[in-house]
Design an enzyme around this catalytic site. Sequence first.
Site, PDB file in Angstrom:
ATOM      1  N   LYS A   1       0.826  -1.201   0.000  1.00  0.00           N
ATOM      2  CA  LYS A   1       0.000   0.000   0.000  1.00  0.00           C
ATOM      3  C   LYS A   1       0.871   1.266   0.000  1.00  0.00           C
ATOM      4  O   LYS A   1       2.061   1.199   0.317  1.00  0.00           O
ATOM      5  CB  LYS A   1      -0.892  -0.014   1.240  1.00  0.00           C
ATOM      6  CG  LYS A   1      -1.885  -1.168   1.300  1.00  0.00           C
ATOM      7  CD  LYS A   1      -2.773  -1.049   2.539  1.00  0.00           C
ATOM      8  CE  LYS A   1      -3.807  -2.173   2.602  1.00  0.00           C
ATOM      9  NZ  LYS A   1      -4.786  -1.968   3.692  1.00  0.00           N
TER      10      LYS A   1
ATOM     11  N   TYR B   1     -12.559  -3.251  -2.866  1.00  0.00           N
ATOM     12  CA  TYR B   1     -13.110  -3.119  -1.511  1.00  0.00           C
ATOM     13  C   TYR B   1     -14.644  -3.050  -1.551  1.00  0.00           C
ATOM     14  O   TYR B   1     -15.251  -2.362  -0.732  1.00  0.00           O
ATOM     15  CB  TYR B   1     -12.532  -1.886  -0.809  1.00  0.00           C
ATOM     16  CG  TYR B   1     -11.095  -2.043  -0.337  1.00  0.00           C
ATOM     17  CD1 TYR B   1     -10.688  -3.172   0.372  1.00  0.00           C
ATOM     18  CD2 TYR B   1     -10.142  -1.046  -0.581  1.00  0.00           C
ATOM     19  CE1 TYR B   1      -9.379  -3.313   0.819  1.00  0.00           C
ATOM     20  CE2 TYR B   1      -8.833  -1.176  -0.124  1.00  0.00           C
ATOM     21  CZ  TYR B   1      -8.457  -2.310   0.573  1.00  0.00           C
ATOM     22  OH  TYR B   1      -7.159  -2.444   1.035  1.00  0.00           O
TER      23      TYR B   1
ATOM     24  N   PHE C   1     -15.650   4.562   6.705  1.00  0.00           N
ATOM     25  CA  PHE C   1     -14.223   4.824   6.448  1.00  0.00           C
ATOM     26  C   PHE C   1     -13.822   4.614   4.990  1.00  0.00           C
ATOM     27  O   PHE C   1     -12.678   4.877   4.614  1.00  0.00           O
ATOM     28  CB  PHE C   1     -13.335   3.969   7.372  1.00  0.00           C
ATOM     29  CG  PHE C   1     -13.510   2.478   7.212  1.00  0.00           C
ATOM     30  CD1 PHE C   1     -12.867   1.788   6.192  1.00  0.00           C
ATOM     31  CD2 PHE C   1     -14.310   1.766   8.100  1.00  0.00           C
ATOM     32  CE1 PHE C   1     -13.023   0.417   6.050  1.00  0.00           C
ATOM     33  CE2 PHE C   1     -14.464   0.380   7.967  1.00  0.00           C
ATOM     34  CZ  PHE C   1     -13.817  -0.294   6.938  1.00  0.00           C
TER      35      PHE C   1
ATOM     36  N   ARG D   1      -1.268 -14.473   5.150  1.00  0.00           N
ATOM     37  CA  ARG D   1      -2.172 -13.733   6.056  1.00  0.00           C
ATOM     38  C   ARG D   1      -1.600 -13.721   7.475  1.00  0.00           C
ATOM     39  O   ARG D   1      -1.665 -12.712   8.173  1.00  0.00           O
ATOM     40  CB  ARG D   1      -3.567 -14.374   6.082  1.00  0.00           C
ATOM     41  CG  ARG D   1      -4.438 -14.059   4.904  1.00  0.00           C
ATOM     42  CD  ARG D   1      -4.948 -12.649   4.865  1.00  0.00           C
ATOM     43  NE  ARG D   1      -5.984 -12.371   5.838  1.00  0.00           N
ATOM     44  CZ  ARG D   1      -6.735 -11.266   5.831  1.00  0.00           C
ATOM     45  NH1 ARG D   1      -6.547 -10.338   4.891  1.00  0.00           N
ATOM     46  NH2 ARG D   1      -7.648 -11.080   6.745  1.00  0.00           N
TER      47      ARG D   1
ATOM     48  N   THR E   1      -5.607  -6.641  11.288  1.00  0.00           N
ATOM     49  CA  THR E   1      -5.840  -5.431  10.495  1.00  0.00           C
ATOM     50  C   THR E   1      -5.249  -4.182  11.156  1.00  0.00           C
ATOM     51  O   THR E   1      -4.547  -3.408  10.503  1.00  0.00           O
ATOM     52  CB  THR E   1      -7.358  -5.246  10.266  1.00  0.00           C
ATOM     53  OG1 THR E   1      -7.864  -6.416   9.623  1.00  0.00           O
ATOM     54  CG2 THR E   1      -7.635  -4.022   9.403  1.00  0.00           C
TER      55      THR E   1
ATOM     56  N   ARG F   1       2.635  -6.171   9.941  1.00  0.00           N
ATOM     57  CA  ARG F   1       1.951  -5.014  10.537  1.00  0.00           C
ATOM     58  C   ARG F   1       2.413  -4.786  11.976  1.00  0.00           C
ATOM     59  O   ARG F   1       2.593  -3.647  12.402  1.00  0.00           O
ATOM     60  CB  ARG F   1       0.433  -5.220  10.467  1.00  0.00           C
ATOM     61  CG  ARG F   1      -0.123  -5.060   9.054  1.00  0.00           C
ATOM     62  CD  ARG F   1      -1.581  -5.494   8.978  1.00  0.00           C
ATOM     63  NE  ARG F   1      -2.181  -5.236   7.674  1.00  0.00           N
ATOM     64  CZ  ARG F   1      -3.329  -5.771   7.268  1.00  0.00           C
ATOM     65  NH1 ARG F   1      -3.995  -6.607   8.063  1.00  0.00           N
ATOM     66  NH2 ARG F   1      -3.813  -5.485   6.080  1.00  0.00           N
TER      67      ARG F   1
ATOM     68  N   ASN G   1      -1.953   0.364   6.975  1.00  0.00           N
ATOM     69  CA  ASN G   1      -1.387  -0.865   7.548  1.00  0.00           C
ATOM     70  C   ASN G   1      -0.541  -1.646   6.538  1.00  0.00           C
ATOM     71  O   ASN G   1      -0.433  -2.858   6.609  1.00  0.00           O
ATOM     72  CB  ASN G   1      -2.499  -1.724   8.163  1.00  0.00           C
ATOM     73  CG  ASN G   1      -3.600  -2.044   7.176  1.00  0.00           C
ATOM     74  OD1 ASN G   1      -3.475  -1.748   5.998  1.00  0.00           O
ATOM     75  ND2 ASN G   1      -4.665  -2.675   7.637  1.00  0.00           N
TER      76      ASN G   1
ATOM     77  N   HIS H   1      -1.958  -5.325   1.745  1.00  0.00           N
ATOM     78  CA  HIS H   1      -3.188  -6.090   1.547  1.00  0.00           C
ATOM     79  C   HIS H   1      -2.778  -7.513   1.209  1.00  0.00           C
ATOM     80  O   HIS H   1      -1.832  -7.728   0.452  1.00  0.00           O
ATOM     81  CB  HIS H   1      -4.016  -5.530   0.382  1.00  0.00           C
ATOM     82  CG  HIS H   1      -5.064  -6.520  -0.073  1.00  0.00           C
ATOM     83  ND1 HIS H   1      -6.261  -6.656   0.576  1.00  0.00           N
ATOM     84  CD2 HIS H   1      -5.048  -7.468  -1.055  1.00  0.00           C
ATOM     85  CE1 HIS H   1      -6.965  -7.625   0.000  1.00  0.00           C
ATOM     86  NE2 HIS H   1      -6.250  -8.131  -0.996  1.00  0.00           N
TER      87      HIS H   1
ATOM     88  N   GLU I   1      -8.900 -11.777  -7.110  1.00  0.00           N
ATOM     89  CA  GLU I   1      -8.058 -10.576  -7.023  1.00  0.00           C
ATOM     90  C   GLU I   1      -6.894 -10.640  -8.015  1.00  0.00           C
ATOM     91  O   GLU I   1      -6.554  -9.625  -8.649  1.00  0.00           O
ATOM     92  CB  GLU I   1      -7.555 -10.406  -5.583  1.00  0.00           C
ATOM     93  CG  GLU I   1      -8.710 -10.048  -4.639  1.00  0.00           C
ATOM     94  CD  GLU I   1      -8.320  -9.977  -3.160  1.00  0.00           C
ATOM     95  OE1 GLU I   1      -7.173 -10.332  -2.802  1.00  0.00           O
ATOM     96  OE2 GLU I   1      -9.182  -9.550  -2.367  1.00  0.00           O
TER      97      GLU I   1
HETATM   98  N1  UDP Z   1      -9.858  -0.410   7.213  1.00  0.00           N
HETATM   99  C1  UDP Z   1     -10.022   0.857   7.755  1.00  0.00           C
HETATM  100  N2  UDP Z   1     -10.789   0.985   8.898  1.00  0.00           N
HETATM  101  C2  UDP Z   1     -11.375  -0.078   9.511  1.00  0.00           C
HETATM  102  C3  UDP Z   1     -11.210  -1.363   8.948  1.00  0.00           C
HETATM  103  C4  UDP Z   1     -10.437  -1.501   7.800  1.00  0.00           C
HETATM  104  O1  UDP Z   1      -9.518   1.820   7.223  1.00  0.00           O
HETATM  105  O2  UDP Z   1     -12.059   0.103  10.540  1.00  0.00           O
HETATM  106  C5  UDP Z   1      -9.028  -0.564   6.000  1.00  0.00           C
HETATM  107  C6  UDP Z   1      -7.648  -1.161   6.312  1.00  0.00           C
HETATM  108  O3  UDP Z   1      -6.699  -0.508   5.479  1.00  0.00           O
HETATM  109  C7  UDP Z   1      -7.831  -2.617   5.907  1.00  0.00           C
HETATM  110  C8  UDP Z   1      -8.781  -2.480   4.725  1.00  0.00           C
HETATM  111  O4  UDP Z   1      -9.684  -1.441   5.095  1.00  0.00           O
HETATM  112  O5  UDP Z   1      -6.602  -3.246   5.584  1.00  0.00           O
HETATM  113  C9  UDP Z   1      -9.549  -3.740   4.390  1.00  0.00           C
HETATM  114  O6  UDP Z   1     -10.242  -4.161   5.541  1.00  0.00           O
HETATM  115  P1  UDP Z   1     -10.291  -5.691   5.935  1.00  0.00           P
HETATM  116  O7  UDP Z   1     -11.292  -5.845   7.031  1.00  0.00           O
HETATM  117  O8  UDP Z   1     -10.453  -6.528   4.715  1.00  0.00           O
HETATM  118  O9  UDP Z   1      -8.838  -5.925   6.608  1.00  0.00           O
HETATM  119  P2  UDP Z   1      -7.547  -6.750   6.119  1.00  0.00           P
HETATM  120  O10 UDP Z   1      -8.034  -7.954   5.365  1.00  0.00           O
HETATM  121  O11 UDP Z   1      -6.710  -5.830   5.271  1.00  0.00           O
HETATM  122  O12 UDP Z   1      -6.816  -7.107   7.393  1.00  0.00           O
HETATM  123 MG    MG Z   2      -9.396  -8.018   3.768  1.00  0.00          MG
END
Ligand code: UDP
Ligand code: MG
Length: 160
Positions: A9, A49, A57, A85, A91, A102, A112, A115, A126
């Site tokens: 990112k 997304y 957000f 993962r 997250t 992270r 963070n 992705h 994807e």
């Molecule tokens: N995100 C955010 N606020 C939140 C939750 C998620 O900005 O409260 C963003 C964050 O950058 C995250 C992305 O949205 O990586 C995708 O969310 P997801 O729940 O899929 O998390 P990930 O799979 O990346 O851990």
């Molecule tokens: Mg995700």
Amino acid sequence: MEQTFVILKPSCVARGLMGEVIGRIERRGITVIAMKMMQLDIEKLREHYAHLADRPFFPGLAESMMATPVVCMVLKGIDVVRVFREMVGSTNGRNAAPGTLRGDLCMSNQANIVHASDSIENAKIEIARFFDPSEICDYTPQNLSFLYANDELDPDYYKK
Ligand code: UDP
Ligand code: MG
């Protein structure tokens, strides 16, 4: 052998952490089979997304993902979707375990740094969203027999 999709990112690119993240991927023994830098746009982010498009957000997330170019990658390895993962961590960087990308390299819930696909099915979707098949260099690493035991390797690996 399994494939997963990764985005470095803007919070990774702008902070000069691309090499650190790619280095950890390589040191783990995961194979990079595609990599390109690109500027994301809002259409691509609405698709990527889609499950978050209604969240408050989302506009801030989309803006943060367009702040600089990103690096998209396809990684290959046994169980690589789950393994990567786990390498990425929770997250919210402030909750992510030490030792994860992270948990070691960021302090934010949004910025963070990476992705990673969350399932084999989503990885396929994807990868197809971000890469043309011709851009994927699905080669066999020379050190494969030192990365895995013979009986761990899919007998069809060399045909793929
Ligand atoms: N995100 C955010 N606020 C939140 C939750 C998620 O900005 O409260 C963003 C964050 O950058 C995250 C992305 O949205 O990586 C995708 O969310 P997801 O729940 O899929 O998390 P990930 O799979 O990346 O851990
Ligand atoms: Mg995700």
